[in-house]
Motif scaffolding. Structure first.
Motif, short mmCIF file in Angstrom:
data_model
loop_
_atom_site.label_atom_id
_atom_site.label_comp_id
_atom_site.label_asym_id
_atom_site.label_seq_id
_atom_site.Cartn_x
_atom_site.Cartn_y
_atom_site.Cartn_z
N THR A 1 -52.26 -30.94 6.16
CA THR A 1 -52.91 -30.97 7.45
C THR A 1 -52.03 -29.89 8.23
O THR A 1 -50.76 -30.24 8.38
CB THR A 1 -53.13 -32.22 8.22
OG1 THR A 1 -53.68 -33.29 7.13
CG2 THR A 1 -53.70 -31.93 9.46
N VAL A 2 -52.66 -28.77 8.42
CA VAL A 2 -51.79 -27.82 9.20
C VAL A 2 -52.47 -27.81 10.67
O VAL A 2 -53.60 -27.63 11.04
CB VAL A 2 -52.35 -26.49 8.59
CG1 VAL A 2 -51.59 -25.34 9.39
CG2 VAL A 2 -51.96 -26.37 7.10
N THR A 3 -51.43 -27.81 11.70
CA THR A 3 -51.91 -27.80 13.15
C THR A 3 -51.17 -26.47 13.65
O THR A 3 -50.06 -26.29 13.45
CB THR A 3 -51.20 -29.02 13.85
OG1 THR A 3 -51.76 -30.16 13.09
CG2 THR A 3 -51.52 -29.06 15.23
N ASP B 1 -62.13 -21.22 17.61
CA ASP B 1 -60.58 -21.26 17.35
C ASP B 1 -59.64 -20.60 17.87
O ASP B 1 -60.10 -19.43 18.55
CB ASP B 1 -60.21 -21.10 15.79
CG ASP B 1 -61.24 -21.78 14.82
OD1 ASP B 1 -60.97 -22.87 14.62
OD2 ASP B 1 -62.19 -21.16 14.47
N ASP C 1 -54.99 -26.87 17.53
CA ASP C 1 -56.20 -26.85 16.43
C ASP C 1 -55.46 -27.38 15.08
O ASP C 1 -54.60 -26.86 14.48
CB ASP C 1 -56.73 -25.30 16.14
CG ASP C 1 -57.62 -25.00 17.44
OD1 ASP C 1 -58.17 -25.62 18.13
OD2 ASP C 1 -57.33 -23.76 17.74
N SER C 2 -56.08 -28.36 14.28
CA SER C 2 -55.86 -28.71 13.05
C SER C 2 -56.79 -28.42 12.10
O SER C 2 -58.06 -28.37 12.03
CB SER C 2 -55.81 -30.37 13.24
OG SER C 2 -54.74 -30.65 13.91
N TYR C 3 -56.20 -28.09 10.71
CA TYR C 3 -57.11 -27.79 9.66
C TYR C 3 -56.55 -28.39 8.59
O TYR C 3 -55.46 -28.57 8.22
CB TYR C 3 -56.92 -26.13 9.59
CG TYR C 3 -57.26 -25.34 10.61
CD1 TYR C 3 -58.72 -25.17 10.75
CD2 TYR C 3 -56.28 -25.16 11.55
CE1 TYR C 3 -58.96 -24.35 12.05
CE2 TYR C 3 -56.82 -24.26 12.83
CZ TYR C 3 -58.19 -23.87 12.91
OH TYR C 3 -58.22 -23.32 13.99
N ASP C 4 -57.43 -28.61 7.65
CA ASP C 4 -57.28 -29.36 6.28
C ASP C 4 -57.14 -28.37 5.25
O ASP C 4 -58.08 -27.69 5.17
CB ASP C 4 -58.19 -30.38 5.81
CG ASP C 4 -58.33 -31.77 6.73
OD1 ASP C 4 -56.99 -31.96 7.28
OD2 ASP C 4 -59.37 -32.28 6.92
N THR D 1 -47.35 -26.68 12.52
CA THR D 1 -46.75 -27.86 11.85
C THR D 1 -47.69 -28.24 10.72
O THR D 1 -48.81 -27.91 10.60
CB THR D 1 -47.03 -29.18 12.75
OG1 THR D 1 -48.27 -29.56 13.12
CG2 THR D 1 -45.93 -29.00 13.68
N LYS E 1 -48.47 -31.18 7.51
CA LYS E 1 -48.40 -32.53 7.24
C LYS E 1 -48.34 -32.48 5.64
O LYS E 1 -49.55 -32.05 5.30
CB LYS E 1 -49.25 -33.54 8.00
CG LYS E 1 -49.07 -34.84 7.43
CD LYS E 1 -49.89 -35.99 8.30
CE LYS E 1 -50.04 -37.43 7.45
NZ LYS E 1 -51.15 -38.01 7.89
N TYR F 1 -43.48 -34.41 8.11
CA TYR F 1 -44.05 -33.19 9.05
C TYR F 1 -42.99 -32.37 8.94
O TYR F 1 -41.93 -32.49 9.21
CB TYR F 1 -44.23 -34.03 10.48
CG TYR F 1 -45.48 -34.73 10.47
CD1 TYR F 1 -46.58 -34.05 11.06
CD2 TYR F 1 -45.74 -36.08 10.48
CE1 TYR F 1 -47.79 -34.76 11.33
CE2 TYR F 1 -46.74 -36.72 10.49
CZ TYR F 1 -47.86 -36.21 11.04
OH TYR F 1 -48.99 -36.90 11.08
N GLU G 1 -42.32 -28.57 10.90
CA GLU G 1 -42.42 -27.51 11.94
C GLU G 1 -42.11 -26.09 11.71
O GLU G 1 -40.77 -26.00 11.37
CB GLU G 1 -41.91 -28.24 13.16
CG GLU G 1 -42.31 -27.21 14.54
CD GLU G 1 -42.15 -28.03 15.82
OE1 GLU G 1 -42.25 -27.19 16.77
OE2 GLU G 1 -42.25 -29.26 15.98
#
Length: 115
Positions: free
Chosen positions: A5-7, A45, A52-55, A87, A89, A95, A97
């Protein structure tokens, strides 16, 4: 297949957001992911002040993530972007950063290391 998971956090300064294409590559001790377009359908976006978060799903385990590459490519017209941080995950729940805190101009690739 491992999933990350990328934020991505965009700055809150005036004109900090972008409509350009943003790509991400993860590089770990066991390999490198393919370049992934960070985009949600029917969503704007990377707006000013947004987080914003992306899988991101990869084929094989990348090992311990060492760095990420962010690429910005022109969509319509040249559009600068202020990237605060990213960040990641990991599949095991850690996590990481990657601070940036700078403007990304033109069509560039920026390499960020874990902060």
């Amino acid at each position: 297949m491992p999933a990350y998971t990328v934020t991505v956090a965009t700055g809150s300064q005036w004109f900090a957001g972008t409509d350009d294409y943003v790509y991400l590559t993860l590089q770990g001790t066991a390999g490198c992911s393919e370049r992934h377009l960070l985009d949600k359908p029917f969503y704007n976006d990377f707006e000013r002040g947004a987080v914003d978060s992306y899988d991101v799903t990869v084929e094989e385990d990348l090992g311990e993530i060492q760095l990420i590459k962010i690429e910005k490519r022109k969509y319509w017209y040249q559009d600068d972007w202020y990237l605060k941080y990213v960040t990641v995950k990991t599949p095991v729940g850690d996590y990481l950063e990657f601070p940036c805190y700078r403007w990304i101009t033109d069509e560039k690739e920026v390499v960020l290391r874990d902060g």
